[in-house]
Enzyme design. Structure first.
Site, mmCIF file in Angstrom:
data_model
loop_
_atom_site.group_PDB
_atom_site.id
_atom_site.type_symbol
_atom_site.label_atom_id
_atom_site.label_comp_id
_atom_site.label_asym_id
_atom_site.label_seq_id
_atom_site.Cartn_x
_atom_site.Cartn_y
_atom_site.Cartn_z
ATOM 1 N N GLU A 68 0.838 -1.198 0.000
ATOM 2 C CA GLU A 68 0.000 0.000 0.000
ATOM 3 C C GLU A 68 0.875 1.250 0.000
ATOM 4 O O GLU A 68 1.859 1.344 0.733
ATOM 5 C CB GLU A 68 -0.898 0.030 1.245
ATOM 6 N N GLY A 76 -14.664 5.240 4.592
ATOM 7 C CA GLY A 76 -13.811 6.348 5.030
ATOM 8 C C GLY A 76 -14.215 6.825 6.414
ATOM 9 O O GLY A 76 -15.170 6.318 7.007
ATOM 10 N N ASP A 77 -13.437 7.781 6.917
ATOM 11 C CA ASP A 77 -13.670 8.343 8.256
ATOM 12 C C ASP A 77 -13.877 9.842 8.152
ATOM 13 O O ASP A 77 -13.438 10.466 7.191
ATOM 14 C CB ASP A 77 -12.457 8.068 9.152
ATOM 15 N N HIS A 97 -14.017 -3.508 13.809
ATOM 16 C CA HIS A 97 -13.940 -2.078 13.473
ATOM 17 C C HIS A 97 -14.229 -1.256 14.719
ATOM 18 O O HIS A 97 -15.025 -1.660 15.567
ATOM 19 C CB HIS A 97 -14.965 -1.768 12.376
ATOM 20 N N LYS A 132 -20.935 -6.873 2.839
ATOM 21 C CA LYS A 132 -20.158 -6.245 1.750
ATOM 22 C C LYS A 132 -19.768 -7.302 0.705
ATOM 23 O O LYS A 132 -19.777 -7.037 -0.488
ATOM 24 C CB LYS A 132 -18.881 -5.586 2.305
#
Ligand code: FAD
Length: 324
Positions: free
Chosen positions: A40, A131-132, A175, A191
Protein backbone atom coordinates in the site's frame (compact mmCIF):
# COMPACT_ATOMS: atom_id res chain seq x y z
CA UNK A 1 -31.63 -1.77 0.21
CA UNK A 2 -32.87 -0.21 -3.02
CA UNK A 3 -30.70 0.51 -6.03
CA UNK A 4 -31.41 4.00 -7.45
CA UNK A 5 -31.45 4.24 -11.24
CA UNK A 6 -28.32 6.40 -11.41
CA UNK A 7 -26.34 3.49 -9.98
CA UNK A 8 -27.10 1.44 -13.02
CA UNK A 9 -25.52 3.30 -15.98
CA UNK A 10 -22.08 1.92 -16.84
CA UNK A 11 -18.92 4.04 -16.92
CA UNK A 12 -17.24 4.00 -20.31
CA UNK A 13 -13.48 4.52 -20.39
CA UNK A 14 -12.47 7.19 -22.91
CA UNK A 15 -8.70 6.74 -22.82
CA UNK A 16 -6.67 3.82 -24.08
CA UNK A 17 -6.15 1.53 -21.12
CA UNK A 18 -2.78 -0.04 -20.46
CA UNK A 19 -2.78 -3.50 -22.03
CA UNK A 20 -0.69 -4.85 -19.18
CA UNK A 21 -2.49 -3.72 -16.04
CA UNK A 22 -6.04 -2.99 -17.17
CA UNK A 23 -6.69 -6.57 -18.08
CA UNK A 24 -5.37 -8.02 -14.85
CA UNK A 25 -7.62 -8.44 -11.86
CA UNK A 26 -6.40 -8.69 -8.29
CA UNK A 27 -8.47 -11.81 -7.87
CA UNK A 28 -6.56 -13.68 -10.56
CA UNK A 29 -3.28 -12.48 -9.07
CA UNK A 30 -3.98 -13.70 -5.52
CA UNK A 31 -5.79 -16.92 -6.35
CA UNK A 32 -2.80 -18.65 -7.90
CA UNK A 33 -2.34 -21.17 -5.09
CA UNK A 34 0.94 -19.77 -3.75
CA UNK A 35 1.32 -16.99 -1.16
CA UNK A 36 1.70 -13.57 -2.75
CA UNK A 37 2.39 -10.13 -1.39
CA UNK A 38 1.02 -6.67 -2.16
CA UNK A 39 1.83 -3.16 -0.97
CA UNK A 40 0.00 0.00 0.00
CA UNK A 41 1.13 3.52 -0.88
CA UNK A 42 -0.29 6.94 -0.05
CA UNK A 43 -0.44 10.02 -2.29
CA UNK A 44 2.71 12.06 -1.49
CA UNK A 45 2.39 15.61 -0.18
CA UNK A 46 5.03 17.28 -2.37
CA UNK A 47 7.62 16.76 -5.08
CA UNK A 48 10.19 15.24 -2.72
CA UNK A 49 7.56 12.81 -1.45
CA UNK A 50 6.63 11.91 -5.01
CA UNK A 51 10.28 11.23 -5.92
CA UNK A 52 10.55 8.99 -2.83
CA UNK A 53 7.37 7.15 -3.81
CA UNK A 54 8.66 6.45 -7.32
CA UNK A 55 11.97 5.13 -5.94
CA UNK A 56 9.95 2.75 -3.76
CA UNK A 57 7.70 1.78 -6.67
CA UNK A 58 10.69 0.88 -8.84
CA UNK A 59 12.39 -1.07 -6.02
CA UNK A 60 9.28 -3.13 -5.29
CA UNK A 61 8.26 -3.54 -8.94
CA UNK A 62 11.17 -5.93 -9.49
CA UNK A 63 9.62 -8.31 -6.91
CA UNK A 64 6.37 -8.58 -8.91
CA UNK A 65 3.82 -7.84 -6.17
CA UNK A 66 0.31 -9.18 -6.79
CA UNK A 67 -0.96 -5.59 -6.69
CA UNK A 68 -0.16 -2.15 -5.30
CA UNK A 69 -2.84 -0.01 -3.71
CA UNK A 70 -3.09 3.77 -3.36
CA UNK A 71 -5.03 5.33 -0.48
CA UNK A 72 -7.69 8.01 -0.96
CA UNK A 73 -7.61 11.06 1.31
CA UNK A 74 -10.22 13.55 2.40
CA UNK A 75 -9.12 16.73 0.57
CA UNK A 76 -9.57 17.62 -3.11
CA UNK A 77 -5.87 17.99 -3.95
CA UNK A 78 -4.81 14.74 -2.29
CA UNK A 79 -7.72 13.00 -4.03
CA UNK A 80 -6.55 14.36 -7.39
CA UNK A 81 -3.05 13.05 -6.63
CA UNK A 82 -4.45 9.61 -5.87
CA UNK A 83 -6.20 9.51 -9.24
CA UNK A 84 -3.18 10.89 -11.13
CA UNK A 85 -0.55 8.65 -9.53
CA UNK A 86 -2.68 5.51 -9.62
CA UNK A 87 -3.22 6.20 -13.31
CA UNK A 88 0.54 6.57 -13.80
CA UNK A 89 1.09 3.25 -12.02
CA UNK A 90 -1.33 1.65 -14.49
CA UNK A 91 0.32 3.09 -17.59
CA UNK A 92 4.00 3.51 -16.68
CA UNK A 93 4.79 0.38 -14.69
CA UNK A 94 4.19 -3.35 -14.92
CA UNK A 95 2.26 -3.19 -11.63
CA UNK A 96 -1.43 -3.90 -11.08
CA UNK A 97 -2.80 -0.86 -9.23
CA UNK A 98 -5.79 -0.85 -6.88
CA UNK A 99 -7.37 2.56 -6.36
CA UNK A 100 -8.99 3.19 -2.97
CA UNK A 101 -12.24 5.15 -2.96
CA UNK A 102 -14.20 6.45 0.02
CA UNK A 103 -17.72 7.82 0.44
CA UNK A 104 -16.47 10.76 2.56
CA UNK A 105 -17.88 14.14 1.42
CA UNK A 106 -18.91 12.74 -1.95
CA UNK A 107 -22.32 12.75 -3.58
CA UNK A 108 -23.14 9.70 -5.67
CA UNK A 109 -22.65 11.84 -8.79
CA UNK A 110 -19.12 12.72 -7.63
CA UNK A 111 -18.35 9.10 -6.81
CA UNK A 112 -19.44 8.14 -10.31
CA UNK A 113 -17.11 10.82 -11.73
CA UNK A 114 -14.12 9.54 -9.73
CA UNK A 115 -14.84 5.99 -10.85
CA UNK A 116 -14.98 7.33 -14.41
CA UNK A 117 -11.54 8.91 -13.96
CA UNK A 118 -10.19 5.60 -12.70
CA UNK A 119 -11.70 3.77 -15.66
CA UNK A 120 -10.23 6.37 -18.05
CA UNK A 121 -6.80 5.71 -16.55
CA UNK A 122 -7.15 1.99 -17.17
CA UNK A 123 -7.80 1.07 -13.54
CA UNK A 124 -10.08 -1.90 -13.06
CA UNK A 125 -9.38 -2.69 -9.40
CA UNK A 126 -11.04 -0.53 -6.74
CA UNK A 127 -11.09 -0.84 -2.95
CA UNK A 128 -14.52 0.35 -1.75
CA UNK A 129 -14.43 2.09 1.63
CA UNK A 130 -16.69 4.27 3.66
CA UNK A 131 -13.81 6.35 5.03
CA UNK A 132 -13.67 8.34 8.26
CA UNK A 133 -14.68 11.90 9.14
CA UNK A 134 -11.87 14.24 7.98
CA UNK A 135 -9.79 15.72 10.80
CA UNK A 136 -11.13 13.33 13.42
CA UNK A 137 -11.18 9.71 12.25
CA UNK A 138 -12.87 8.61 15.45
CA UNK A 139 -15.52 11.37 15.35
CA UNK A 140 -19.19 11.00 14.41
CA UNK A 141 -19.82 9.81 10.83
CA UNK A 142 -21.94 12.10 8.68
CA UNK A 143 -23.14 10.89 5.32
CA UNK A 144 -23.05 13.38 2.42
CA UNK A 145 -26.71 14.43 1.88
CA UNK A 146 -26.60 12.92 -1.62
CA UNK A 147 -24.02 10.30 -0.76
CA UNK A 148 -23.75 6.81 0.66
CA UNK A 149 -23.96 5.47 4.21
CA UNK A 150 -21.88 2.29 4.16
CA UNK A 151 -19.10 0.72 2.10
CA UNK A 152 -21.64 -1.93 1.13
CA UNK A 153 -23.52 0.78 -0.85
CA UNK A 154 -20.29 1.76 -2.62
CA UNK A 155 -19.70 -1.87 -3.59
CA UNK A 156 -23.17 -1.89 -5.21
CA UNK A 157 -22.45 1.38 -6.98
CA UNK A 158 -19.17 0.02 -8.40
CA UNK A 159 -20.81 -3.22 -9.44
CA UNK A 160 -23.34 -1.22 -11.46
CA UNK A 161 -20.73 0.99 -13.10
CA UNK A 162 -18.62 -1.49 -14.96
CA UNK A 163 -16.35 -4.48 -14.93
CA UNK A 164 -14.38 -3.71 -11.77
CA UNK A 165 -12.73 -6.11 -9.37
CA UNK A 166 -13.91 -4.77 -6.03
CA UNK A 167 -12.18 -5.14 -2.67
CA UNK A 168 -13.37 -4.08 0.78
CA UNK A 169 -11.83 -3.51 4.21
CA UNK A 170 -11.86 -6.10 7.00
CA UNK A 171 -10.95 -5.72 10.65
CA UNK A 172 -9.39 -8.68 12.50
CA UNK A 173 -9.83 -6.93 15.86
CA UNK A 174 -13.25 -5.54 14.88
CA UNK A 175 -13.94 -2.08 13.47
CA UNK A 176 -13.70 0.69 16.06
CA UNK A 177 -17.36 1.62 15.54
CA UNK A 178 -18.62 -1.95 15.93
CA UNK A 179 -20.14 -2.96 19.23
CA UNK A 180 -19.08 -6.61 18.99
CA UNK A 181 -17.15 -8.97 16.74
CA UNK A 182 -20.19 -10.93 15.57
CA UNK A 183 -22.10 -7.90 14.21
CA UNK A 184 -18.83 -6.67 12.70
CA UNK A 185 -18.49 -10.00 10.86
CA UNK A 186 -22.12 -9.83 9.66
CA UNK A 187 -21.56 -6.35 8.22
CA UNK A 188 -18.36 -7.54 6.57
CA UNK A 189 -20.22 -10.48 5.01
CA UNK A 190 -22.89 -8.03 3.75
CA UNK A 191 -20.16 -6.25 1.75
CA UNK A 192 -19.05 -9.56 0.25
CA UNK A 193 -22.65 -10.50 -0.57
CA UNK A 194 -23.12 -7.07 -2.21
CA UNK A 195 -20.49 -8.14 -4.71
CA UNK A 196 -17.04 -7.55 -3.23
CA UNK A 197 -14.52 -10.04 -4.60
CA UNK A 198 -11.99 -10.00 -1.78
CA UNK A 199 -10.94 -8.05 1.30
CA UNK A 200 -7.82 -6.47 2.75
CA UNK A 201 -7.45 -6.23 6.52
CA UNK A 202 -6.40 -3.37 8.70
CA UNK A 203 -2.89 -3.89 10.10
CA UNK A 204 -2.80 -6.35 12.97
CA UNK A 205 -0.09 -8.10 14.98
CA UNK A 206 -1.64 -11.31 16.36
CA UNK A 207 -2.18 -14.11 13.81
CA UNK A 208 -5.06 -15.40 15.94
CA UNK A 209 -7.06 -12.23 15.25
CA UNK A 210 -6.90 -12.92 11.51
CA UNK A 211 -7.68 -16.63 11.92
CA UNK A 212 -10.69 -15.91 14.15
CA UNK A 213 -12.01 -13.34 11.67
CA UNK A 214 -11.77 -15.97 8.94
CA UNK A 215 -13.67 -18.44 11.14
CA UNK A 216 -16.39 -15.89 12.00
CA UNK A 217 -16.95 -15.07 8.33
CA UNK A 218 -17.14 -18.78 7.41
CA UNK A 219 -19.63 -19.33 10.25
CA UNK A 220 -21.90 -16.53 8.95
CA UNK A 221 -21.70 -17.59 5.29
CA UNK A 222 -19.53 -20.48 4.15
CA UNK A 223 -19.70 -19.43 0.48
CA UNK A 224 -18.63 -15.83 1.14
CA UNK A 225 -16.01 -17.20 3.54
CA UNK A 226 -14.19 -18.69 0.55
CA UNK A 227 -13.41 -15.23 -0.80
CA UNK A 228 -9.77 -14.22 -0.19
CA UNK A 229 -8.93 -12.10 2.85
CA UNK A 230 -5.57 -10.41 2.27
CA UNK A 231 -3.70 -9.87 5.56
CA UNK A 232 -2.47 -6.34 6.34
CA UNK A 233 0.99 -6.17 7.92
CA UNK A 234 3.05 -3.17 8.97
CA UNK A 235 6.78 -3.64 9.52
CA UNK A 236 7.21 -1.10 12.32
CA UNK A 237 10.11 1.31 11.85
CA UNK A 238 9.18 3.87 14.52
CA UNK A 239 7.58 3.25 17.90
CA UNK A 240 6.10 6.72 18.03
CA UNK A 241 4.52 6.56 14.58
CA UNK A 242 2.98 3.09 15.01
CA UNK A 243 1.40 4.21 18.28
CA UNK A 244 0.00 7.28 16.54
CA UNK A 245 -1.35 5.23 13.63
CA UNK A 246 -2.98 2.73 15.96
CA UNK A 247 -4.57 5.59 17.90
CA UNK A 248 -5.98 7.16 14.73
CA UNK A 249 -7.60 3.92 13.69
CA UNK A 250 -9.01 3.15 17.13
CA UNK A 251 -6.63 0.23 17.65
CA UNK A 252 -4.08 -0.77 20.27
CA UNK A 253 -0.67 -2.30 19.63
CA UNK A 254 -0.81 -5.59 21.61
CA UNK A 255 1.09 -5.41 24.91
CA UNK A 256 3.55 -8.18 24.00
CA UNK A 257 4.53 -6.43 20.73
CA UNK A 258 4.68 -3.03 22.42
CA UNK A 259 7.01 -4.42 25.10
CA UNK A 260 9.44 -5.70 22.45
CA UNK A 261 9.38 -2.38 20.58
CA UNK A 262 9.76 -0.32 23.77
CA UNK A 263 12.68 -2.45 24.89
CA UNK A 264 14.36 -1.81 21.52
CA UNK A 265 13.55 1.91 21.62
CA UNK A 266 15.57 2.28 24.84
CA UNK A 267 15.29 4.99 27.45
CA UNK A 268 17.02 7.86 25.65
CA UNK A 269 15.29 11.09 24.66
CA UNK A 270 15.13 9.79 21.06
CA UNK A 271 14.05 6.21 20.32
CA UNK A 272 16.77 3.95 18.90
CA UNK A 273 15.30 3.79 15.38
CA UNK A 274 17.70 1.11 14.09
CA UNK A 275 16.86 -1.22 16.98
CA UNK A 276 13.12 -0.55 16.69
CA UNK A 277 13.32 -1.20 12.97
CA UNK A 278 15.07 -4.55 13.47
CA UNK A 279 12.43 -5.67 16.00
CA UNK A 280 9.66 -4.35 13.72
CA UNK A 281 10.99 -6.38 10.79
CA UNK A 282 11.32 -9.45 13.02
CA UNK A 283 7.76 -9.11 14.39
CA UNK A 284 6.37 -8.73 10.85
CA UNK A 285 8.38 -11.74 9.66
CA UNK A 286 7.06 -13.94 12.50
CA UNK A 287 3.49 -12.84 11.75
CA UNK A 288 3.90 -13.37 8.00
CA UNK A 289 5.42 -16.84 8.46
CA UNK A 290 2.54 -17.99 10.65
CA UNK A 291 -0.06 -16.58 8.26
CA UNK A 292 1.57 -18.28 5.27
CA UNK A 293 1.55 -21.56 7.21
CA UNK A 294 -2.19 -20.99 7.81
CA UNK A 295 -2.84 -20.55 4.08
CA UNK A 296 -3.22 -16.78 3.74
CA UNK A 297 -3.48 -15.93 0.02
CA UNK A 298 -1.57 -12.65 0.18
CA UNK A 299 0.29 -10.44 2.67
CA UNK A 300 -0.42 -6.73 2.19
CA UNK A 301 2.37 -4.46 3.41
CA UNK A 302 1.68 -0.99 4.74
CA UNK A 303 4.86 0.63 3.41
CA UNK A 304 4.45 4.36 4.24
CA UNK A 305 6.03 4.76 0.76
CA UNK A 306 9.36 3.18 1.79
CA UNK A 307 10.68 -0.12 0.41
CA UNK A 308 13.46 -1.21 2.76
CA UNK A 309 11.65 -2.75 5.74
CA UNK A 310 9.10 -4.47 3.48
CA UNK A 311 11.90 -5.85 1.25
CA UNK A 312 13.66 -7.26 4.31
CA UNK A 313 10.52 -9.02 5.57
CA UNK A 314 9.88 -10.42 2.08
CA UNK A 315 13.48 -11.69 1.95
CA UNK A 316 13.27 -13.34 5.37
CA UNK A 317 9.98 -15.00 4.38
CA UNK A 318 11.56 -16.34 1.20
CA UNK A 319 9.03 -14.49 -0.96
CA UNK A 320 11.83 -12.69 -2.81
CA UNK A 321 15.52 -13.42 -3.20
CA UNK A 322 18.53 -11.26 -2.36
CA UNK A 323 17.00 -9.45 0.62
CA UNK A 324 16.67 -9.95 4.35
P1 FAD B 1 -18.12 0.05 6.48
O1 FAD B 1 -17.97 -1.33 5.97
O2 FAD B 1 -19.25 0.87 5.93
O3 FAD B 1 -18.28 -0.07 8.07
C1 FAD B 1 -18.30 1.07 8.91
C2 FAD B 1 -18.94 0.69 10.24
O4 FAD B 1 -20.35 0.49 10.05
C3 FAD B 1 -18.42 -0.62 10.84
O5 FAD B 1 -18.47 -0.51 12.24
C4 FAD B 1 -19.44 -1.64 10.36
O6 FAD B 1 -19.48 -2.79 11.19
C5 FAD B 1 -20.72 -0.82 10.42
N1 FAD B 1 -21.72 -1.25 9.45
C6 FAD B 1 -21.54 -1.62 8.18
N2 FAD B 1 -22.72 -1.90 7.58
C7 FAD B 1 -23.68 -1.69 8.52
C8 FAD B 1 -25.09 -1.79 8.53
N3 FAD B 1 -25.77 -2.19 7.46
N4 FAD B 1 -25.76 -1.46 9.67
C9 FAD B 1 -25.09 -1.06 10.78
N5 FAD B 1 -23.74 -0.96 10.83
C10 FAD B 1 -23.05 -1.26 9.71
N6 FAD B 1 -9.73 5.33 4.83
C11 FAD B 1 -9.55 6.37 3.97
O7 FAD B 1 -10.03 7.47 4.25
N7 FAD B 1 -8.85 6.23 2.81
C12 FAD B 1 -8.31 5.05 2.44
O8 FAD B 1 -7.69 4.94 1.39
C13 FAD B 1 -8.46 3.94 3.32
N8 FAD B 1 -7.94 2.73 3.00
C14 FAD B 1 -8.15 1.66 3.83
C15 FAD B 1 -7.63 0.41 3.47
C16 FAD B 1 -7.82 -0.70 4.28
C17 FAD B 1 -7.28 -2.04 3.86
C18 FAD B 1 -8.53 -0.56 5.51
C19 FAD B 1 -8.71 -1.74 6.40
C20 FAD B 1 -9.04 0.67 5.89
C21 FAD B 1 -8.87 1.80 5.06
N9 FAD B 1 -9.37 3.05 5.39
C22 FAD B 1 -9.20 4.12 4.53
C23 FAD B 1 -10.07 3.26 6.66
C24 FAD B 1 -11.59 3.01 6.56
O9 FAD B 1 -12.15 3.94 5.66
C25 FAD B 1 -12.17 3.19 7.96
O10 FAD B 1 -11.72 2.17 8.81
C26 FAD B 1 -13.67 3.33 8.03
O11 FAD B 1 -14.02 3.70 9.37
C27 FAD B 1 -14.43 2.03 7.76
O12 FAD B 1 -14.52 1.82 6.45
P2 FAD B 1 -15.30 0.52 5.88
O13 FAD B 1 -15.16 0.58 4.43
O14 FAD B 1 -14.91 -0.71 6.59
O15 FAD B 1 -16.83 0.91 6.33
Amino acid sequence: MTTPAFYAAAVTPTAQASPTSATRSVLARINGGRPRFSVEFSPPRDGAGEAQLWRTVRQLEQFDPAFVSMTYGAGGSTRDRTVRITGALATETTLVPVAHLTAVNHSVAELRAVVGSYADAGIRNVLALRGDPPGDPLGAWRRHPEGLEYAEDLVRLLRGLGDFTVGVAAFPEGHHRSTDLDSDARHFVAKLRAGADYAITQMFFRPEDYLRLRDRVAAVDAEQGRKPIVAGIMPVTSLRSVQRMAELSGQQVPAEVLARLEHAAGTGAEEDRAAVREVGVQVATELGARLIAEGVPCLHFYTLNFARATSEVLGRLGLVTGHG
